[in-house]
Design a protein around this motif. Sequence first.
Motif: not given
Length: 343
Positions: A310-339
């Motif tokens: 029921t929720s959408t996470v958005v990013v207005k930038r064109k790309a998401v860069a995750v640094a080495a050894t770091k993590s980006l974890i989305l919740g269950s069924d969470c939708e991430l929209v880039i740009n």
Amino acid sequence: MSFTKVEYRGLEVGKVGIKTSNGVIAVGATMLNFVGAGNTFAVSADGTTVDISIAGGGGSGSEILKETFNVSGTQSVFNITEGQFSTGFLEVYLNGVKLNQSDFTENPPTQFTLDVAAEAGDVVEIIGFKDRGTNTSINAELTNLNVTGIVTAGQFVGNGSRITGVIGLGTAIIHDTPVLGNIFYRNNTLSVGSTVTMDVPSAAESNVGYTHHSDLAVEDGADFIVADGDEFIADVLGIGTDTAPLTGTGGRVRADNFTNRAGNGAPTFPFGISLGGSSGINDEENDNGFITIQHVLDVSTDTTIAGSTTSTVVVKRKAVAVAATKSLILGSDCELVINTLQI
């Protein structure tokens, strides 16, 4: 003035009597001494009584102090509790005998010291006077000025540590106690119960309004408005602490611009921002209406984004860069929209 030998109401022949409403109070007086201006004399129709009126009577210009001390031990310092006296207006009696001014030291307005201490069983009595000036211009250094009306002055000198009811550094813990008189406290929250506009006078050298309270609580239905061109600073002393959550839905703070405390950067919203209606927020540089959006959002720490279908996470930038050894974890069924702006 001359007096004639009379025989009246039992007085001896050749004697002069002084009479009050309660009867004759003196016989054979040789001098009548009146001090003051505007004294008047009125002789009765039968010539037997002279009424004397002394201007300025009634004591309206001063207050009279009377107090008796029953000494229980050796005592030289006496603290007055029944009133106050002015310098040079204190009479001291020891066992009924009036002391010379040289026999004691005045410490106005409420203390005097005997040069020779009184002993147990002695009785010390005092009569004092305190001048009261009305519409009087005083050019002198005063000690212990007690005023019940309004004091108007060009300036007040001192640290103000014992002044109550004045908004400043704060309230002394105990105003007349050493150390504690120089330690202050103040409430965290300044409550705004009805709509007000903070408008710094145009004659002021600064357009900044400020408060020493750390939180501004705008009540439900009220507005706190910062006038155009003015700035408002909360917690100007920089000693604020976290406060408990306030109840209610709150009111509004109306201003065109919000900055950090220093006025040179973006403010911090530790619990996020809830948007309603048509809102636009950008954290980028704004130059004459042109918005510059960086291409890449860098994730330099382990980040978890909670969400659901029921929720959408958005990013207005064109790309998401995750640094080495770091993590980006989305919740269950969470939708991430880039740009999300598609630019």
